[in-house]
Write a protein that holds these residues in place. Structure first.
Motif, PDB file in Angstrom:
ATOM      1  N   SER A  89     -34.365  27.946 -35.974  1.00  0.00           N
ATOM      2  CA  SER A  89     -34.781  28.122 -34.590  1.00  0.00           C
ATOM      3  C   SER A  89     -33.607  27.795 -33.673  1.00  0.00           C
ATOM      4  O   SER A  89     -32.710  27.054 -34.035  1.00  0.00           O
ATOM      5  N   ILE A  90     -33.671  28.397 -32.492  1.00  0.00           N
ATOM      6  CA  ILE A  90     -32.644  28.158 -31.473  1.00  0.00           C
ATOM      7  C   ILE A  90     -33.295  27.454 -30.299  1.00  0.00           C
ATOM      8  O   ILE A  90     -34.229  27.987 -29.703  1.00  0.00           O
ATOM      9  N   ASN A  91     -32.816  26.266 -29.996  1.00  0.00           N
ATOM     10  CA  ASN A  91     -33.389  25.502 -28.895  1.00  0.00           C
ATOM     11  C   ASN A  91     -32.757  25.843 -27.549  1.00  0.00           C
ATOM     12  O   ASN A  91     -33.399  25.726 -26.512  1.00  0.00           O
ATOM     13  N   ALA A  92     -31.495  26.225 -27.584  1.00  0.00           N
ATOM     14  CA  ALA A  92     -30.806  26.586 -26.343  1.00  0.00           C
ATOM     15  C   ALA A  92     -29.522  27.322 -26.684  1.00  0.00           C
ATOM     16  O   ALA A  92     -28.929  27.098 -27.742  1.00  0.00           O
ATOM     17  N   MET A  93     -29.122  28.190 -25.780  1.00  0.00           N
ATOM     18  CA  MET A  93     -27.805  28.825 -25.869  1.00  0.00           C
ATOM     19  C   MET A  93     -27.214  28.856 -24.480  1.00  0.00           C
ATOM     20  O   MET A  93     -27.941  28.964 -23.479  1.00  0.00           O
TER      21      MET A  93
END
Length: 121
Positions: free
Chosen positions: A30-34
């Motif tokens: 999962s990606i929490n922020a970019m």
């Protein structure tokens, strides 16, 4: 292993536009922020903009109204549309990702290799 690969950047005259892209690949749960950071010569790295998953986007005051961050969650890609560029926007721009590489593993921070943006006539 997670990789962030940037593209875009280059040379723009003042008032011009550029678009940066950054694609995350590899083992991603999962990606929490970019987001994007930049570092000008002799200065510290600073936040330009970031996009929190299921949360807000944040911009540095110096770029509000000129830069727009967006994400394609299917492609795990973040973009930075830069308009009305100024010479003081000249810097190396780094993609940043806060990513969980697999289930049960806590979030880790990843960086792209950096791409040069130069604003000059």
């Amino acid at each position: 292993q997670v990789q962030l690969v940037e593209s875009g950047g280059g040379l723009s005259p003042p008032g011009g536009s550029l678009r940066l892209s950054c694609a995350a690949s590899g083992s991603i749960y999962s990606i929490n922020a970019m987001g994007w950071y930049r570092q000008a010569p002799g200065k510290q790295r600073e936040l330009v903009a970031n996009s929190i998953s299921y949360g807000p986007t944040n911009y540095a005051d110096s770029v509000k109204g000129r830069f727009t961050i967006s994400r394609d969650n299917v492609k795990n890609t973040v973009y930075l549309e830069m308009n009305s560029l100024k010479p003081e926007d000249t810097a190396v721009y780094y993609c940043n990702g806060r990513i969980r590489p697999s289930y049960g593993i806590r979030e880790e921070e990843y960086w792209g290799q950096g791409t040069q943006v130069t604003v000059s006539s």
